[in-house]
Design an enzyme around this catalytic site. Structure first.
Site, PDB file in Angstrom:
ATOM      1  N   HIS A 165       0.863  -1.203   0.000  1.00 28.60           N
ATOM      2  CA  HIS A 165       0.000   0.000   0.000  1.00 28.60           C
ATOM      3  C   HIS A 165       0.892   1.243   0.000  1.00 28.60           C
ATOM      4  CE1 HIS A 165      -3.466   2.445   0.627  1.00 28.60           C
ATOM      5  NE2 HIS A 165      -3.763   2.177   1.882  1.00 28.60           N
ATOM      6  N   HIS A 211      -2.240  -2.415  -9.478  1.00 31.33           N
ATOM      7  CA  HIS A 211      -3.212  -1.767  -8.592  1.00 31.33           C
ATOM      8  C   HIS A 211      -4.455  -2.641  -8.516  1.00 31.33           C
ATOM      9  CE1 HIS A 211      -5.803   1.345  -6.873  1.00 31.33           C
ATOM     10  NE2 HIS A 211      -4.689   1.964  -6.554  1.00 31.33           N
ATOM     11  N   ASP A 233       2.756   5.501  -6.752  1.00 34.31           N
ATOM     12  CA  ASP A 233       4.010   5.417  -5.993  1.00 34.31           C
ATOM     13  C   ASP A 233       5.248   5.312  -6.863  1.00 34.31           C
ATOM     14  OD1 ASP A 233       1.989   3.546  -3.902  1.00 34.31           O
ATOM     15  OD2 ASP A 233       2.970   5.403  -3.284  1.00 34.31           O
TER      16      ASP A 233
HETATM   17  C1  SDX Z   1      -1.414   2.121  -3.327  1.00 36.44           C
HETATM   18  O1  SDX Z   1      -6.152   0.743  -3.159  1.00 36.44           O
HETATM   19  C2  SDX Z   1      -5.685   1.901  -3.421  1.00 36.44           C
HETATM   20  O2  SDX Z   1      -6.349   2.770  -3.935  1.00 36.44           O
HETATM   21  C3  SDX Z   1      -4.218   2.103  -3.012  1.00 36.44           C
HETATM   22  C4  SDX Z   1      -3.568   3.416  -3.430  1.00 36.44           C
HETATM   23  C5  SDX Z   1      -4.187   4.590  -2.689  1.00 36.44           C
HETATM   24  O3  SDX Z   1      -4.071   5.719  -3.213  1.00 36.44           O
HETATM   25  O4  SDX Z   1      -4.710   4.400  -1.568  1.00 36.44           O
HETATM   26  O5  SDX Z   1      -3.694   3.609  -4.809  1.00 36.44           O
HETATM   27  C6  SDX Z   1      -2.077   3.432  -3.065  1.00 36.44           C
HETATM   28  O6  SDX Z   1      -1.375   1.302  -2.456  1.00 36.44           O
HETATM   29  C7  SDX Z   1      -0.885   1.843  -4.708  1.00 36.44           C
HETATM   30  C8  SDX Z   1      -0.294   0.397  -4.851  1.00 36.44           C
HETATM   31  C9  SDX Z   1       1.126   0.438  -4.285  1.00 36.44           C
HETATM   32  N1  SDX Z   1       1.685  -0.936  -4.217  1.00 36.44           N
HETATM   33  C10 SDX Z   1       2.662  -1.339  -5.038  1.00 36.44           C
HETATM   34  O7  SDX Z   1       3.118  -0.664  -5.955  1.00 36.44           O
HETATM   35  C11 SDX Z   1       3.212  -2.727  -4.704  1.00 36.44           C
HETATM   36  C12 SDX Z   1       3.337  -3.558  -5.983  1.00 36.44           C
HETATM   37  N2  SDX Z   1       1.970  -3.880  -6.464  1.00 36.44           N
HETATM   38  C13 SDX Z   1       1.427  -5.188  -6.111  1.00 36.44           C
HETATM   39  O8  SDX Z   1       1.790  -5.594  -4.817  1.00 36.44           O
HETATM   40  C14 SDX Z   1      -0.064  -5.296  -6.448  1.00 36.44           C
HETATM   41  O9  SDX Z   1      -0.210  -4.822  -7.718  1.00 36.44           O
HETATM   42  C15 SDX Z   1      -1.082  -4.613  -5.565  1.00 36.44           C
HETATM   43  C16 SDX Z   1      -0.927  -4.964  -4.122  1.00 36.44           C
HETATM   44  C17 SDX Z   1      -1.016  -3.137  -5.715  1.00 36.44           C
HETATM   45  C18 SDX Z   1      -2.453  -5.077  -6.052  1.00 36.44           C
HETATM   46  O10 SDX Z   1      -2.595  -6.379  -5.630  1.00 36.44           O
HETATM   47  P1  SDX Z   1      -3.763  -7.298  -6.201  1.00 36.44           P
HETATM   48  O11 SDX Z   1      -4.919  -6.521  -6.717  1.00 36.44           O
HETATM   49  O12 SDX Z   1      -4.038  -8.337  -5.168  1.00 36.44           O
HETATM   50  O13 SDX Z   1      -3.059  -7.876  -7.462  1.00 36.44           O
HETATM   51  P2  SDX Z   1      -3.117  -9.352  -7.870  1.00 36.44           P
HETATM   52  O14 SDX Z   1      -2.271 -10.115  -6.924  1.00 36.44           O
HETATM   53  O15 SDX Z   1      -4.552  -9.755  -8.029  1.00 36.44           O
HETATM   54  O16 SDX Z   1      -2.400  -9.270  -9.298  1.00 36.44           O
HETATM   55  C19 SDX Z   1      -2.887 -10.004 -10.359  1.00 36.44           C
HETATM   56  C20 SDX Z   1      -1.662 -10.635 -11.014  1.00 36.44           C
HETATM   57  C21 SDX Z   1      -0.989 -11.659 -10.115  1.00 36.44           C
HETATM   58  O17 SDX Z   1      -0.343 -12.574 -10.989  1.00 36.44           O
HETATM   59  P3  SDX Z   1      -1.129 -13.979 -11.362  1.00 36.44           P
HETATM   60  O18 SDX Z   1      -1.571 -14.600 -10.043  1.00 36.44           O
HETATM   61  O19 SDX Z   1      -2.309 -13.552 -12.214  1.00 36.44           O
HETATM   62  O20 SDX Z   1      -0.115 -14.786 -12.115  1.00 36.44           O
HETATM   63  O21 SDX Z   1      -0.677  -9.628 -11.282  1.00 36.44           O
HETATM   64  C22 SDX Z   1       0.506  -9.936 -10.566  1.00 36.44           C
HETATM   65  C23 SDX Z   1       0.118 -10.894  -9.454  1.00 36.44           C
HETATM   66  O22 SDX Z   1       1.226 -11.727  -9.095  1.00 36.44           O
HETATM   67  N3  SDX Z   1       1.049  -8.692 -10.053  1.00 36.44           N
HETATM   68  C24 SDX Z   1       2.330  -8.341 -10.113  1.00 36.44           C
HETATM   69  C25 SDX Z   1       2.380  -7.049  -9.566  1.00 36.44           C
HETATM   70  N4  SDX Z   1       1.155  -6.674  -9.171  1.00 36.44           N
HETATM   71  C26 SDX Z   1       0.329  -7.693  -9.466  1.00 36.44           C
HETATM   72  N5  SDX Z   1       3.415  -8.972 -10.568  1.00 36.44           N
HETATM   73  C27 SDX Z   1       4.597  -8.324 -10.491  1.00 36.44           C
HETATM   74  N6  SDX Z   1       4.727  -7.063  -9.979  1.00 36.44           N
HETATM   75  C28 SDX Z   1       3.642  -6.411  -9.514  1.00 36.44           C
HETATM   76  N7  SDX Z   1       3.776  -5.179  -9.009  1.00 36.44           N
END
Ligand code: SDX
Length: 425
Positions: free
Chosen positions: A266, A307, A365
């Site tokens: 997050h 996201h 971010d």
């Molecule tokens: C913020 O919610 C909000 O509005 C938050 C925010 C706000 O203003 O409050 O916008 C602020 O928190 C932004 C996000 C910051 N976090 C990051 O940048 C960390 C990296 N991102 C990931 O951890 C992830 O994308 C999340 C946590 C942001 C979202 O998680 P989800 O929705 O649970 O994503 P998911 O696991 O369902 O992803 C789907 C697929 C998965 O692969 P498969 O299972 O389909 O094979 O995408 C992959 C994930 O492994 N994936 C990534 C990835 N993000 C998702 N793979 C590599 N790198 C990534 N960053």
């Protein structure tokens, strides 16, 4: 409003369950499932991917189109034409202020920026190398020990006073976290400075000489505040609303939001992006890290990418990227090595099938940390600045929750543990 119905037919159950379908002013309709409990059923949605936990009029996100509206106004227009104080008023009141209302809001905030002298002693209990988010969590939660005069959460005026106090004091408390970490004296806020100028002054000013905030950096700081102000029902805002539903005081609720924001998935991602870029170190290493990010057996994620809601560019990331170029140009850092790695990383990821197929784009971010680092702000302070900015979103949602009849939030579960059994013997 419900003018449609959903019909649920369950194998083995004769009766078809009718459920109202509600619609708002924007976004998907929702199926009102509250009647399921009477049928002995729960819905199941770990991570709340498909669950509307409340109705809200503050912020709207269309993740597919990359749209973010505050009070109906697109974030791109607010970032270009408004400022953080005006956006704070908008989030709290639902309308942009006229000139008189804005001036009154700014003046009221200015008159609440100081913190009780006793509160500054709280910092001394921490090690100098304590993570500033740990300190911020502690001191914000402690604010409720100082303001017994405005803790009646059912009194709209008390809620308004708390909102002013929190918005006004967060920059002071945040800057105190930084000053405590480097052993410099706390700087008192100044009423002759704007909100963003005051924060930079309290961060980088010293009693030894005059400090004049750079106008380009001040504008960039204010824009970062605007871009992080609110984002619908994200993890930390949902935490604040749930904490608020128990009747906890607003300072404790905001402290719970700070704690939830800290996680690297997050708000902690901005700090993690810089750590990742520094770990990559050289553009030649990018392919290795892209492969790590794609490896389902490797916990490494491309920080600043992806996201839960956006399946398109995060509109805030686009604005942040422009701001990043402006700040680095102002500081003569156009060739900043981390920025070069970030831009190459973004380009490679956006062309890679893994990221394209999963609609993973840069989020808010990805570039914010590069700006903050260029401004001389230590990485450990990045999420503190996110928390400072998001306080208005948290308190606006907390206020919205308490502005209408409400009840404590209490999710249920799908139980998978042992069935009833007697204690042996
Ligand atoms: C913020 O919610 C909000 O509005 C938050 C925010 C706000 O203003 O409050 O916008 C602020 O928190 C932004 C996000 C910051 N976090 C990051 O940048 C960390 C990296 N991102 C990931 O951890 C992830 O994308 C999340 C946590 C942001 C979202 O998680 P989800 O929705 O649970 O994503 P998911 O696991 O369902 O992803 C789907 C697929 C998965 O692969 P498969 O299972 O389909 O094979 O995408 C992959 C994930 O492994 N994936 C990534 C990835 N993000 C998702 N793979 C590599 N790198 C990534 N960053």
């Amino acid at each position: 409003m419900a003018d449609k119905k959903a019909y649920l037919k369950i194998d083995g159950v004769e009766e078809t369950i009718e459920l109202p379908v509600l619609h708002g002013t924007e976004g998907p309709d929702v199926v009102d499932v509250r009647a399921l409990t009477a049928q002995g059923l729960f819905t199941y949605d770990p991570g709340f991917v498909s669950t509307a936990a409340c109705d809200s009029a503050i912020t709207f996100i269309d993740g597919g189109k990359g749209i973010l509206l505050h009070g109906g106004y697109p974030i791109e227009q607010l970032a270009e034409k408004s400022d953080y104080m005006e956006v704070c008023y908008l989030l709290l009141n639902g309308e942009l202020p006229n000139a008189e209302q804005k001036q009154e809001f700014v003046n009221t905030v200015k008159n609440h920026t100081m913190v009780h002298e006793q509160l500054s002693h709280f910092y001394n209990g921490f090690r100098r190398d304590a993570h500033p988010m740990a300190i911020l969590c502690g001191v914000v939660g402690a604010l409720s020990a100082f303001y017994h005069d405005s803790l009646d959460i059912d009194d709209a005026h008390h809620r308004e006073v708390c909102a002013y106090r929190l918005v006004a004091k967060m920059p002071t408390l945040a800057a105190m976290c930084y000053k405590y970490s480097n052993g410099q004296p706390f700087m008192y806020p100044r009423n002759d400075l704007s909100y963003a100028e005051n924060f930079l002054y309290m961060m980088f000013g010293t009693p030894c000489e005059e400090y004049v905030p750079n106008p380009v950096l001040t504008k960039a700081m204010d824009r970062i505040f605007v871009l992080h102000a609110d984002h619908e029902q994200n993890a930390s805002t949902s935490t604040v609303r749930l904490a608020g539903s128990s009747g906890a005081n607003p300072f404790a609720c905001i402290a719970s939001g700070i704690a939830a924001l800290w996680g690297p998935a997050h708000g902690g991602a901005n700090e993690a992006v810089l750590t990742m870029l520094e770990e990559i170190g050289d553009a030649d290493n990018i392919p290795e890290f892209i492969e790590k990010a794609k490896d389902p057996n490797d916990p490494f994620r491309l920080m600043g990418f992806g996201h839960r809601v956006y399946r398109n560019f995060d509109p805030r990331a686009k604005v942040m990227k422009v701001s990043c170029d402006e700040v680095l140009k102002e500081l003569g850092l156009e060739n900043d090595p981390l920025l070069k790695i970030a831009k190459q990383l973004e380009q490679i990821a956006l062309e890679d099938e893994y990221f394209v197929s999963r609609k993973l784009y840069p989020n808010v971010d990805f570039y914010s940390g590069i700006i903050l680092k260029a401004m001389g702000i230590p990485t450990s302070m990045f999420t503190v600045i996110f928390a400072l900015s998001r306080t208005i979103g948290w308190i606006s949602h907390w206020n919205e929750f308490h502005s209408s009849p409400n009840r404590i939030g209490r999710p249920r579960q799908l139980y998978t543990g042992p069935t009833k059994r007697d204690y042996p013997g």
